[in-house]
Enzyme design. Structure first.
Site, PDB file in Angstrom:
ATOM      1  N   VAL A 149       1.111  -0.293   2.023  1.00  0.00           N
ATOM      2  CA  VAL A 149       0.661  -0.924   3.259  1.00  0.00           C
ATOM      3  C   VAL A 149       1.009  -2.400   3.145  1.00  0.00           C
ATOM      4  O   VAL A 149       1.156  -2.937   2.050  1.00  0.00           O
ATOM      5  CB  VAL A 149      -0.854  -0.723   3.514  1.00  0.00           C
ATOM      6  CG1 VAL A 149      -1.149   0.727   3.864  1.00  0.00           C
ATOM      7  CG2 VAL A 149      -1.686  -1.168   2.334  1.00  0.00           C
ATOM      8  N   SER A 150       1.139  -3.063   4.287  1.00  0.00           N
ATOM      9  CA  SER A 150       1.615  -4.445   4.285  1.00  0.00           C
ATOM     10  C   SER A 150       0.573  -5.468   3.870  1.00  0.00           C
ATOM     11  O   SER A 150       0.911  -6.529   3.371  1.00  0.00           O
ATOM     12  CB  SER A 150       2.160  -4.803   5.669  1.00  0.00           C
ATOM     13  OG  SER A 150       3.243  -3.958   5.972  1.00  0.00           O
ATOM     14  N   THR A 151      -0.699  -5.164   4.102  1.00  0.00           N
ATOM     15  CA  THR A 151      -1.745  -6.133   3.759  1.00  0.00           C
ATOM     16  C   THR A 151      -2.910  -5.431   3.087  1.00  0.00           C
ATOM     17  O   THR A 151      -3.065  -4.209   3.184  1.00  0.00           O
ATOM     18  CB  THR A 151      -2.288  -6.852   5.018  1.00  0.00           C
ATOM     19  OG1 THR A 151      -2.951  -5.889   5.836  1.00  0.00           O
ATOM     20  CG2 THR A 151      -1.180  -7.534   5.809  1.00  0.00           C
ATOM     21  N   GLN A 165      -5.193  -3.231   5.371  1.00  0.00           N
ATOM     22  CA  GLN A 165      -4.779  -1.916   5.836  1.00  0.00           C
ATOM     23  C   GLN A 165      -5.199  -0.845   4.829  1.00  0.00           C
ATOM     24  O   GLN A 165      -5.343  -1.105   3.643  1.00  0.00           O
ATOM     25  CB  GLN A 165      -3.267  -1.891   6.059  1.00  0.00           C
ATOM     26  CG  GLN A 165      -2.846  -2.782   7.217  1.00  0.00           C
ATOM     27  CD  GLN A 165      -1.343  -2.819   7.374  1.00  0.00           C
ATOM     28  OE1 GLN A 165      -0.615  -2.897   6.398  1.00  0.00           O
ATOM     29  NE2 GLN A 165      -0.888  -2.772   8.616  1.00  0.00           N
ATOM     30  N   SER A 179       4.013  -6.617   1.631  1.00  0.00           N
ATOM     31  CA  SER A 179       5.068  -6.460   2.621  1.00  0.00           C
ATOM     32  C   SER A 179       6.263  -5.761   1.988  1.00  0.00           C
ATOM     33  O   SER A 179       6.583  -5.994   0.826  1.00  0.00           O
ATOM     34  CB  SER A 179       5.493  -7.834   3.140  1.00  0.00           C
ATOM     35  OG  SER A 179       6.691  -7.722   3.867  1.00  0.00           O
TER      36      SER A 179
END
Length: 186
Positions: free
Chosen positions: A8-10, A13, A36
């Protein structure tokens, strides 16, 4: 062995959706990153790549969870294939253990190569067009030729380089590069 990778990007999430899909697909181990996809530094991916061995299958929920770009993804899957490791993307219905999956990846590889060549071609065309308009690239010079000549005249008059550097807000080392020490007695 099926080994999964989720990303997941962050940190905000949640990986639950991806984890559930990978567990349902039969993954025995699942590695994760919360970063990211553009970042090259992904410790979870590094671990899973070290862990995989011949005959294993790397499983992801979706292609974009693994690769930073199409080119990166194709290179990564080629490296896996060279090591005897298969790749599977659940939502994209890609499985390189099948002839159709391998064919699909060859097509993707060709598209990634074509994309790279087109980028190079457009870059060259842009640089050629800029040169034709008199632009040579890079940043604009900080000083015009007249300013350099003023600095030269001061140095010729015996003004110390340090003082000229202060007056024109230029590094003394720059003055030595532009006007070598053998040119002046300062």
């Amino acid at each position: 062995m099926l080994i999964g990778y989720v990303r997941v990007s962050t940190n905000e999430q949640n990986t639950a959706l991806q984890r559930n899909a990978l567990e349902s697909a039969g993954c025995e181990l699942i590695f994760e990153d919360k970063a990211s996809g553009k970042k090259a530094e992904r410790p979870g991916l590094k671990k899973v790549l070290r862990m995989l061995s011949r005959g294993d299958t790397l499983v992801v929920w979706k292609l974009d969870r693994l690769g930073r770009s199409m080119r990166h993804l194709v290179v990564l899957v080629e490296e896996l294939r060279d090591r005897g490791i298969n790749f599977r993307s659940l939502t994209d219905s890609i499985d390189t253990s099948t002839p159709m999956g391998r064919f699909f990846f060859h097509v993707m590889g060709a598209l990634a190569e074509m994309e790279r060549e087109l980028i190079v071609e457009r870059t060259r065309a842009g640089l050629d067009a800029a040169r034709a308009e008199g632009r040579i690239g890079g940043r604009r010079p900080k000083y015009q030729e007249e300013t350099w000549q003023q600095m030269r005249r001061l140095l010729e008059k015996g003004i110390p380089r340090k003082q000229v550097a202060i007056i024109y807000d230029v590094a003394v080392s720059t003055l030595y590069k532009k006007f070598p020490a053998s040119s002046f007695q300062s």
